[in-house]
Design a protein around this motif. Structure first.
Motif, short mmCIF file in Angstrom:
data_model
loop_
_atom_site.label_atom_id
_atom_site.label_comp_id
_atom_site.label_asym_id
_atom_site.label_seq_id
_atom_site.Cartn_x
_atom_site.Cartn_y
_atom_site.Cartn_z
N ILE A 25 12.99 -8.54 -3.42
CA ILE A 25 12.05 -8.91 -2.35
C ILE A 25 11.52 -7.67 -1.65
O ILE A 25 10.31 -7.54 -1.38
N ALA A 26 12.41 -6.73 -1.33
CA ALA A 26 11.99 -5.52 -0.62
C ALA A 26 11.04 -4.67 -1.45
O ALA A 26 9.99 -4.23 -0.97
N LYS A 27 11.38 -4.45 -2.72
CA LYS A 27 10.54 -3.60 -3.55
C LYS A 27 9.22 -4.28 -3.89
O LYS A 27 8.19 -3.62 -4.05
N ALA A 28 9.21 -5.60 -3.97
CA ALA A 28 7.95 -6.32 -4.20
C ALA A 28 7.00 -6.14 -3.01
O ALA A 28 5.79 -5.97 -3.18
N THR A 29 7.57 -6.18 -1.81
CA THR A 29 6.75 -6.01 -0.61
C THR A 29 6.34 -4.55 -0.43
O THR A 29 5.17 -4.22 -0.20
N TYR A 30 7.31 -3.68 -0.55
CA TYR A 30 7.17 -2.27 -0.20
C TYR A 30 6.39 -1.47 -1.25
O TYR A 30 5.70 -0.51 -0.93
N GLU A 31 6.49 -1.87 -2.51
CA GLU A 31 5.86 -1.11 -3.59
C GLU A 31 4.77 -1.88 -4.33
O GLU A 31 3.87 -1.27 -4.89
N LYS A 32 4.85 -3.22 -4.33
CA LYS A 32 3.90 -4.02 -5.09
C LYS A 32 2.97 -4.83 -4.19
O LYS A 32 2.06 -5.51 -4.67
N GLY A 33 3.22 -4.77 -2.88
CA GLY A 33 2.44 -5.59 -1.96
C GLY A 33 1.04 -5.04 -1.72
O GLY A 33 0.64 -4.01 -2.27
N THR A 34 0.28 -5.76 -0.89
CA THR A 34 -1.03 -5.28 -0.50
C THR A 34 -0.88 -4.07 0.41
O THR A 34 0.20 -3.76 0.91
N LYS A 35 -1.98 -3.38 0.66
CA LYS A 35 -1.96 -2.23 1.56
C LYS A 35 -1.43 -2.66 2.93
O LYS A 35 -0.62 -1.95 3.54
N ASP A 36 -1.86 -3.82 3.41
CA ASP A 36 -1.38 -4.31 4.71
C ASP A 36 0.11 -4.59 4.68
O ASP A 36 0.83 -4.28 5.64
N ASP A 37 0.59 -5.21 3.58
CA ASP A 37 2.02 -5.52 3.46
C ASP A 37 2.85 -4.24 3.52
O ASP A 37 3.87 -4.16 4.23
N ILE A 38 2.43 -3.23 2.77
CA ILE A 38 3.18 -1.99 2.69
C ILE A 38 3.18 -1.27 4.04
O ILE A 38 4.22 -0.80 4.51
N GLU A 39 2.02 -1.20 4.67
CA GLU A 39 1.95 -0.49 5.95
C GLU A 39 2.71 -1.25 7.05
O GLU A 39 3.28 -0.62 7.94
N GLU A 40 2.73 -2.56 6.98
CA GLU A 40 3.52 -3.30 7.96
C GLU A 40 5.02 -3.04 7.76
O GLU A 40 5.77 -2.88 8.73
N PHE A 41 5.46 -2.95 6.51
CA PHE A 41 6.85 -2.63 6.21
C PHE A 41 7.19 -1.24 6.76
O PHE A 41 8.23 -1.05 7.41
N ILE A 42 6.32 -0.26 6.51
CA ILE A 42 6.57 1.10 6.99
C ILE A 42 6.59 1.13 8.51
O ILE A 42 7.43 1.82 9.12
N PHE A 43 5.68 0.39 9.14
CA PHE A 43 5.63 0.36 10.59
C PHE A 43 6.94 -0.19 11.17
O PHE A 43 7.48 0.36 12.13
#
Length: 392
Positions: free
Chosen positions: A87-105
């Motif tokens: 789940i984490a890698k799908a969001t963090y590495e495979k997600g949309t630009k918004d998904d990834i930046e929200e995770f980083i935030f």
């Protein structure tokens, strides 16, 4: 066998959805990674413990704790399952630009209080220098490196004043704006779950060698010497200016410095500032006034010297052929502001670095005290701002 819990059919719909982001081969690789880390966790082969997860990914301290907490979906049970990893890698590495930046935030919110303050960002930057760029403890804690941390913090805006928060905090829009100014920080923060044997967060371009072609304190403030020193280098180069106000800035020249009566270059050129804050300014497409190199012209309409952007006599950055003065104005070519305290440039140090494909041994050792020398073998400062992946 010993992995029955993670092998059983999961019921979490998030895992089912996340699994679709990976090929069968990628899922098998993740399964192998999970099983390997579980076997080291000494918990009857059920989950990955923090003590194994953090050293494997090279993350320690508050940043390591926070990313483990996010990957385990903030359960506080210290148990990282296979489903969590997918789940984490799908969001963090495979997600949309918004998904990834929200995770980083959310990752930057180190204590989970829903606020990203300056102290959070400072701790993350120190962790990047120490753990990701592998700086030694003594380096990470030196006053000069604290100055560099502050440069990256100064590029950020903290516009929120929330009740109950002891310091001003960063909004999501503040964060996204910060990422545009320091794109390699964003790139590094988006690469923390890469396996250590995958090549790391820095691309091959970022590992290219840099060769010092010209240094004003050694070669003198001489345009002719500058041109002579760089004439044999046919690749990209980086011009760096430190002026008498203490500001540091410059430009990436994608084409060789050659005599022209007009602007030339391509859209790989850009301007940057390193001090008092880190920023990068890429071409906007407003015009093609990218590089300028005029030599021995007699017309006032063709000022002799080197520069980037803007228009004649109103450049984004310009150093006259005497190499004793210049100017910097806001320009639409790069969407850049005046890069110094005033429009007038009085150079203190001028350097030019050639970006090379091969390894250059010993070329930089003869010159000590370069502008970039204070930070990790001359190049990491620019890599962090984003110059390193300029040729991609």
């Amino acid at each position: 066998m010993g992995n029955a819990e993670s092998q059983s059919a999961p019921s979490d719909p998030r895992f089912v959805s996340a699994s679709r982001a990976f090929t069968h081969h990628e899922l098998e690789d993740l399964r192998s990674l999970f099983n390997s880390l579980v076997s080291q966790s000494q918990n009857n082969a059920r989950y990955i413990s923090p003590s194994v997860f953090q050293p494997y990914f090279g993350l320690h301290g508050p940043l390591g704790d926070r990313i483990f907490h996010l990957v385990t979906q903030e359960r506080q049970d210290q148990h990282l399952t296979f489903e969590d990893l997918v789940i984490a890698k799908a969001t963090y590495e495979k997600g949309t630009k918004d998904d990834i930046e929200e995770f980083i935030f959310h990752l930057l919110d180190l204590n989970g209080d829903k606020f990203v303050g300056r102290s959070d960002l400072e701790t993350v930057m120190i962790s990047i220098f120490k753990d990701i760029l592998c700086m030694k403890d003594s380096e990470a804690r030196s006053s000069s490196d604290q100055d560099i941390v502050n440069i990256f913090l100064n590029a950020a805006n903290f516009s929120m004043h929330e009740e109950g928060c002891t310091e001003e905090s960063m909004s999501f829009e503040d964060f996204r704006s910060w990422c545009t100014h320091v794109p390699s920080v964003r790139k590094l923060l988006g690469s923390l779950l890469m396996p250590p044997d995958s090549g790391g967060a820095l691309s091959q371009h970022e590992l290219e060698d840099w060769m010092l072609l010209y240094h004003s304190s050694v070669n003198g403030l001489s345009f002719n010497t500058f041109l002579g020193n760089i004439s044999s280098h046919q690749g990209p180069s980086v011009l760096i200016i430190k002026d008498k106000e203490g500001y540091i800035y410059g430009g990436y020249a994608s084409q060789p410095w050659e005599r022209h009566a007009d602007f030339y270059g391509d859209l790989k050129c850009f301007l940057f500032q390193l001090n008092p804050k880190a920023s990068i300014f890429r071409p906007t497409g407003a015009n093609h006034n990218l590089q300028w190199c005029a030599i021995n012209f007699s017309s006032a309409d063709i000022p002799n010297g080197i520069g980037f952007g803007g228009q004649v006599n109103h450049f984004g950055v310009f150093i006259s052929a005497n190499f004793d003065q210049g100017h910097t104005f806001s320009c639409s070519t790069f969407g850049s502001p005046c890069l110094s305290k005033t429009n007038r440039i009085l150079p203190d140090v001028i350097e030019c670095w050639g970006v090379t494909k091969g390894t250059v041994q010993g070329k930089n050792d003869a010159v000590k005290g370069t502008i970039l020398e204070r930070f990790k073998e001359d190049r990491h400062m620019l890599n962090m701002v984003g110059l390193a992946n300029s040729s991609e």
